[in-house]
Scaffold this motif. Structure first.
Motif, PDB file in Angstrom:
ATOM      1  N   SER A   1       0.824  -1.200   0.000  1.00  8.72           N
ATOM      2  CA  SER A   1       0.000   0.000   0.000  1.00  8.72           C
ATOM      3  C   SER A   1       0.867   1.261   0.000  1.00  8.72           C
ATOM      4  O   SER A   1       0.633   2.188  -0.775  1.00  8.72           O
ATOM      5  CB  SER A   1      -0.926  -0.006   1.218  1.00  8.72           C
ATOM      6  N   GLY A   2       1.861   1.278   0.854  1.00  8.53           N
ATOM      7  CA  GLY A   2       2.760   2.434   0.913  1.00  8.53           C
ATOM      8  C   GLY A   2       3.535   2.617  -0.376  1.00  8.53           C
ATOM      9  O   GLY A   2       3.706   3.745  -0.858  1.00  8.53           O
ATOM     10  N   ALA A   3       3.997   1.515  -0.962  1.00 14.01           N
ATOM     11  CA  ALA A   3       4.756   1.600  -2.218  1.00 14.01           C
ATOM     12  C   ALA A   3       3.876   2.122  -3.357  1.00 14.01           C
ATOM     13  O   ALA A   3       4.300   2.974  -4.138  1.00 14.01           O
ATOM     14  CB  ALA A   3       5.337   0.232  -2.577  1.00 14.01           C
ATOM     15  N   CYS A   4       2.648   1.619  -3.432  1.00 16.37           N
ATOM     16  CA  CYS A   4       1.741   2.079  -4.497  1.00 16.37           C
ATOM     17  C   CYS A   4       1.368   3.544  -4.309  1.00 16.37           C
ATOM     18  O   CYS A   4       1.316   4.313  -5.280  1.00 16.37           O
ATOM     19  CB  CYS A   4       0.482   1.218  -4.548  1.00 16.37           C
TER      20      CYS A   4
ATOM     21  N   LYS B   1      -7.544  11.020  -3.504  1.00 21.73           N
ATOM     22  CA  LYS B   1      -6.129  11.069  -3.133  1.00 21.73           C
ATOM     23  C   LYS B   1      -5.958  11.070  -1.616  1.00 21.73           C
ATOM     24  O   LYS B   1      -5.082  10.386  -1.077  1.00 21.73           O
ATOM     25  CB  LYS B   1      -5.469  12.316  -3.717  1.00 21.73           C
ATOM     26  N   ARG B   2      -6.783  11.853  -0.945  1.00 21.16           N
ATOM     27  CA  ARG B   2      -6.689  11.910   0.518  1.00 21.16           C
ATOM     28  C   ARG B   2      -6.951  10.546   1.134  1.00 21.16           C
ATOM     29  O   ARG B   2      -6.243  10.123   2.051  1.00 21.16           O
ATOM     30  CB  ARG B   2      -7.672  12.935   1.071  1.00 21.16           C
ATOM     31  N   LEU B   3      -7.980   9.866   0.639  1.00 22.91           N
ATOM     32  CA  LEU B   3      -8.341   8.563   1.182  1.00 22.91           C
ATOM     33  C   LEU B   3      -7.205   7.560   1.033  1.00 22.91           C
ATOM     34  O   LEU B   3      -6.821   6.898   2.002  1.00 22.91           O
ATOM     35  CB  LEU B   3      -9.608   8.030   0.495  1.00 22.91           C
ATOM     36  N   HIS B   4      -6.640   7.454  -0.180  1.00 26.07           N
ATOM     37  CA  HIS B   4      -5.586   6.444  -0.327  1.00 26.07           C
ATOM     38  C   HIS B   4      -4.315   6.838   0.399  1.00 26.07           C
ATOM     39  O   HIS B   4      -3.578   5.972   0.883  1.00 26.07           O
ATOM     40  CB  HIS B   4      -5.375   6.024  -1.798  1.00 26.07           C
TER      41      HIS B   4
ATOM     42  N   LEU C   1      -0.675   5.571   4.696  1.00 28.59           N
ATOM     43  CA  LEU C   1       0.146   6.000   5.827  1.00 28.59           C
ATOM     44  C   LEU C   1      -0.229   5.258   7.104  1.00 28.59           C
ATOM     45  O   LEU C   1       0.654   4.849   7.879  1.00 28.59           O
ATOM     46  CB  LEU C   1       0.013   7.509   6.039  1.00 28.59           C
ATOM     47  N   THR C   2      -1.520   5.059   7.325  1.00 26.53           N
ATOM     48  CA  THR C   2      -1.954   4.319   8.505  1.00 26.53           C
ATOM     49  C   THR C   2      -1.455   2.879   8.453  1.00 26.53           C
ATOM     50  O   THR C   2      -0.999   2.327   9.470  1.00 26.53           O
ATOM     51  CB  THR C   2      -3.490   4.356   8.627  1.00 26.53           C
ATOM     52  N   ALA C   3      -1.529   2.267   7.276  1.00 31.01           N
ATOM     53  CA  ALA C   3      -1.039   0.894   7.125  1.00 31.01           C
ATOM     54  C   ALA C   3       0.472   0.822   7.350  1.00 31.01           C
ATOM     55  O   ALA C   3       0.967  -0.125   7.973  1.00 31.01           O
ATOM     56  CB  ALA C   3      -1.399   0.352   5.738  1.00 31.01           C
TER      57      ALA C   3
END
Length: 178
Positions: free
Chosen positions: A100-103, A154-157, A162-164
Motif C-alpha cells: 500500500s505504501g509503495a503504491c 487522493k486523501r483517502l488512499h 500512511l496508517t497501514a
C-alpha cells in the motif's frame, strides 16, 4: 446520456482532431492534449486512436495503483481482526501495508501532479455519442475523458497507506522489542 448534453458548449468540451494535413504530427496531438488538460475542460474528446489508447492506458495504470494502495492498505489494517490469535498470523498484514505504501508513493511521484489524473475515461455508447458535437468529430470511436475532482480520492488512499505503514512499523517494532 444526460451528462453529454452540456458538452455542446465550447467551454466544456474540447475535441482533439485527427488531422494529418502537412504540419500536424503525433507530437502536436500530444501538446494539444496537454493544453486541453491544463485548461481543465469538463470533456476532452480524443480522435487520434494511438493517443487515445495511450492516454486511457496511463489513466488505468494510475487507477490500478490507487485501488491497490486502498485495498492492500485496508486488508493490512484489517489483518489483526481477520487473523487467528496466533502470533505469526498477525504478521500477515505487513506485506499489504508495504504494498500500500509503495503504491501510494509511486502514485504520488508519477501521477499526483499530472493533470491527466484529474480525468477518467468515459465509455460511451452510440446514443451518448449523439450528444457530443458530431459536426466536429470525425471518428466513430473517440476516447472521451471526463474531468473529476480527485482530491477526496487522493486523501483517502494517502491516509489508508500512511496508517497501514504506521501499523507495519509498529508491528515490526513489537516483534523486535519482544
Amino acid at each position: 446520456v444526460a451528462p453529454f448534453r452540456s458538452c455542446l458548449s465550447p467551454l466544456d468540451c474540447y475535441v482533439i482532431h485527427e488531422v494529418y494535413d502537412g504540419d500536424f504530427t503525433p507530437e502536436q496531438f500530444e501538446s494539444e492534449l496537454e493544453a486541453a488538460l491544463e485548461q481543465e475542460y469538463r470533456y476532452i474528446v480524443i480522435e487520434p486512436a494511438r493517443l487515445g489508447e495511450e492516454t486511457a492506458r496511463w489513466i488505468s495504470v494510475g487507477n490500478c495503483l490507487h485501488k491497490t494502495a486502498l485495498i492492500s492498505g485496508a486488508l493490512s489494517l484489517l489483518s489483526p481482526v481477520l487473523a487467528l490469535p496466533i502470533d505469526p498470523f498477525h504478521l500477515l498484514g505487513l506485506p499489504g501495508g508495504v504494498l500500500s505504501g509503495a503504491c501510494a508513493a509511486l502514485y504520488a511521484v508519477s501521477w499526483q501532479f499530472d493533470p491527466c489524473c484529474k480525468y477518467q475515461v468515459q465509455r460511451i455508447s452510440p446514443q451518448e455519442l449523439a450528444w457530443l458535437p458530431l459536426e466536429a468529430i470525425h471518428t466513430s470511436a473517440p476516447v472521451v475523458l471526463v474531468h473529476r475532482d480527485d482530491t477526496p480520492r487522493k486523501r483517502l488512499h494517502n491516509v489508508i497507506a500512511l496508517t497501514a505503514l504506521v501499523y507495519c512499523v509498529r508491528r515490526l517494532l513489537d516483534l523486535y522489542v519482544d
